[in-house]
Design a protein around this motif. Structure first.
Motif, PDB file in Angstrom:
ATOM      1  N   ALA A  39       0.870  -1.173   0.000  1.00 13.50           N
ATOM      2  CA  ALA A  39       0.000   0.000   0.000  1.00 13.50           C
ATOM      3  C   ALA A  39       0.907   1.224   0.000  1.00 13.50           C
ATOM      4  CB  ALA A  39      -0.904  -0.008   1.225  1.00 13.50           C
ATOM      5  N   GLU A  40       0.534   2.248  -0.743  1.00 14.94           N
ATOM      6  CA  GLU A  40       1.426   3.387  -0.884  1.00 14.94           C
ATOM      7  C   GLU A  40       0.678   4.713  -0.884  1.00 14.94           C
ATOM      8  OE1 GLU A  40       3.414   2.578  -4.581  1.00 14.94           O
ATOM      9  OE2 GLU A  40       1.927   3.690  -5.746  1.00 14.94           O
ATOM     10  N   ALA A  44      -3.441   7.713  -3.207  1.00 15.12           N
ATOM     11  CA  ALA A  44      -3.235   6.463  -2.469  1.00 15.12           C
ATOM     12  C   ALA A  44      -3.415   5.318  -3.450  1.00 15.12           C
ATOM     13  CB  ALA A  44      -4.222   6.340  -1.313  1.00 15.12           C
ATOM     14  N   LEU A  74      -2.256   0.874  -4.565  1.00 15.94           N
ATOM     15  CA  LEU A  74      -1.777  -0.472  -4.280  1.00 15.94           C
ATOM     16  C   LEU A  74      -0.827  -0.890  -5.390  1.00 15.94           C
ATOM     17  CD1 LEU A  74      -5.169  -2.177  -3.295  1.00 15.94           C
ATOM     18  CD2 LEU A  74      -3.385  -1.368  -1.718  1.00 15.94           C
ATOM     19  N   SER A  75       0.148  -1.716  -5.027  1.00 20.46           N
ATOM     20  CA  SER A  75       1.080  -2.226  -6.034  1.00 20.46           C
ATOM     21  C   SER A  75       1.413  -3.677  -5.741  1.00 20.46           C
ATOM     22  CB  SER A  75       2.365  -1.385  -6.075  1.00 20.46           C
ATOM     23  OG  SER A  75       3.094  -1.521  -4.872  1.00 20.46           O
ATOM     24  N   ALA A 118      -3.146   3.938  -8.606  1.00 19.47           N
ATOM     25  CA  ALA A 118      -3.383   4.922  -7.560  1.00 19.47           C
ATOM     26  C   ALA A 118      -4.465   5.893  -8.007  1.00 19.47           C
ATOM     27  CB  ALA A 118      -2.103   5.679  -7.221  1.00 19.47           C
ATOM     28  N   GLN A 172       5.929   3.363   0.870  1.00 17.22           N
ATOM     29  CA  GLN A 172       5.215   2.089   0.793  1.00 17.22           C
ATOM     30  C   GLN A 172       5.315   1.293   2.092  1.00 17.22           C
ATOM     31  OE1 GLN A 172       7.193   0.229  -2.582  1.00 17.22           O
ATOM     32  NE2 GLN A 172       5.567   0.920  -3.949  1.00 17.22           N
TER      33      GLN A 172
END
Length: 396
Positions: free
Chosen positions: A112-113, A144, A146-147, A167, A389
């Motif tokens: 999560a970033e 915000a 996800l990766s 994002a 992250q």
């Protein structure tokens, strides 16, 4: 007459055969023999002395045993898996299994970033003035997302690599400025808009090769493949901050200062092309692992804008952009083990991309939007992104 002792370096597999040969000729002569095994193991001394024919033991002094010096210790063979000179120097004997494990396993990393992006570009008429004539700057786009990063083992040192990220915008604004004179002088129009509804994405796929590793778990991978970045940047609720009559474009009608309106426009940008990179994992004390990645990308840029408030421009594609660009991407993270096959990490990633200049093609409504309008020069396009992250890694 006594024969001198015979020294040889026969391994245990051949000892019995030699003993049998010596025993066969023992009645006629006496033999003393020393057999050497591998370095570091005890030598075997064998002496065959038959009794005299009269049955009495012989009393004369026996000749001394002549023993050949032990052979020099052999150098240990290169570890299994040391297919290159790098490994031969880097690995210690007995630790090749760790390299095999490092190259054979795969992993998934989910993160999560929180990220911040800036994107700026400007255009100039082919005549060269004013330079620039128009500029857009999306700044402090907070988002915000996800990766995911993963790799799967293929042959010995090879692996398949992949990365996916998305994002959505949380904060940020875009400034649209137009100028009558070069050097960003005589600004005749400026509007500032929200970027609500913007999105950012990335997709990478390629191959990695284990270049080096050691028994502690340190690995260095080299890789390459294809990268795609996509940015959909919105121009939503806007406010006019500067509005004067233009000397270069007197036909343009500017809204009064303080006017708020829904721009309902967007800009789509894609970066696509090959990349080369490296990935390093380095164990620290207490099971902590330092991870570092670097990637260089040589990409083709394609931009499209939909300027819905400009009735003189074609819809839904009001202009197109084409250029070549380059991207540098770097990541750094620290991972703490949760179990033998899982860990949690914190990291930071920075991306810096820019174009080498290109074409900006205005598409006018009165030519059917087929691009028969005005071509301008796309000045340098600059994109910067920084993300923090929190990740979870699972090895398999």
């Amino acid at each position: 007459m006594k024969q001198p002792a015979i020294a040889c370096a026969t391994r245990p597999a051949g000892v019995l055969a030699m003993l049998a040969a010596c025993a066969a000729c023992a009645p006629a002569a006496a033999f003393e023999m020393t057999v050497f095994d591998a370095p570091g193991t005890p030598r075997i001394a064998v002496e065959l002395t038959p009794a005299p024919r009269g049955g009495a033991a012989r009393s004369e002094e026996r000749a001394p045993v002549v023993a050949a010096p032990a052979p020099a210790a052999m150098q240990p063979a290169a570890p299994v898996g040391a297919a290159s000179r790098i490994d031969a120097d880097f690995l210690r004997p007995g630790e090749a299994h760790a390299v095999a494990a490092a190259g054979a396993g795969g992993s998934h990393r989910f993160a999560a970033e929180l990220r911040r992006d800036d994107l700026r570009w400007s255009i100039t008429p082919l005549s060269g003035a004013p330079s620039p004539v128009s500029e857009l700057h999306w700044e402090d786009i907070g988002s915000a997302g996800l990766s995911w990063q993963g790799d799967w083992p293929l042959a010995a040192r090879w692996r398949l690599e992949g990365e996916l990220g998305f994002a959505g915008r949380l904060t940020g604004s875009v400034r649209d400025s137009d100028y009558d004179e070069s050097g960003r002088q005589a600004e005749f129009s400026r509007s500032v808009s929200s970027t609500e509804g913007s999105s950012l994405g990335a997709l990478l796929a390629g191959l990695g090769w284990l270049a080096a590793g050691d028994g502690r778990g340190a690995t260095l991978h080299l890789g390459g493949g294809l990268a795609l970045h996509r940015q959909v940047l919105k121009i939503a609720r806007a406010e006019q901050q500067v509005s004067t009559a233009s000397t270069q474009f007197p036909e343009l009608e500017m809204p009064p200062v303080g006017t708020s309106f829904d721009a309902n426009s967007n800009y789509r940008l894609e970066w696509a092309g090959p990349y080369l990179g490296l990935a390093l994992r380095w164990p620290l004390a207490g099971g902590v692992v330092l991870g570092a990645r670097y990637r260089f990308e040589r990409l083709r840029l394609k931009g499209e804008g939909e300027w819905s408030l400009r009735e003189d421009l074609a819809q839904p594609v009001s202009f197109t952009q084409r250029a070549w660009g380059r991207v540098h991407a770097a990541e750094l993270n620290l991972a703490w083990p949760l179990s033998a096959r899982s860990s949690i990490d914190i990291g930071v990633r920075h991306v810096d991309g820019r174009s080498n200049g290109g074409d900006h093609d205005m598409r006018w409504a009165d030519d059917g939007g087929v691009g028969l309008g005005t071509t301008m020069r796309l000045d340098e396009l600059r994109w910067r992104s920084t993300a923090v992250q929190l990740g979870y890694r699972l090895d398999f």
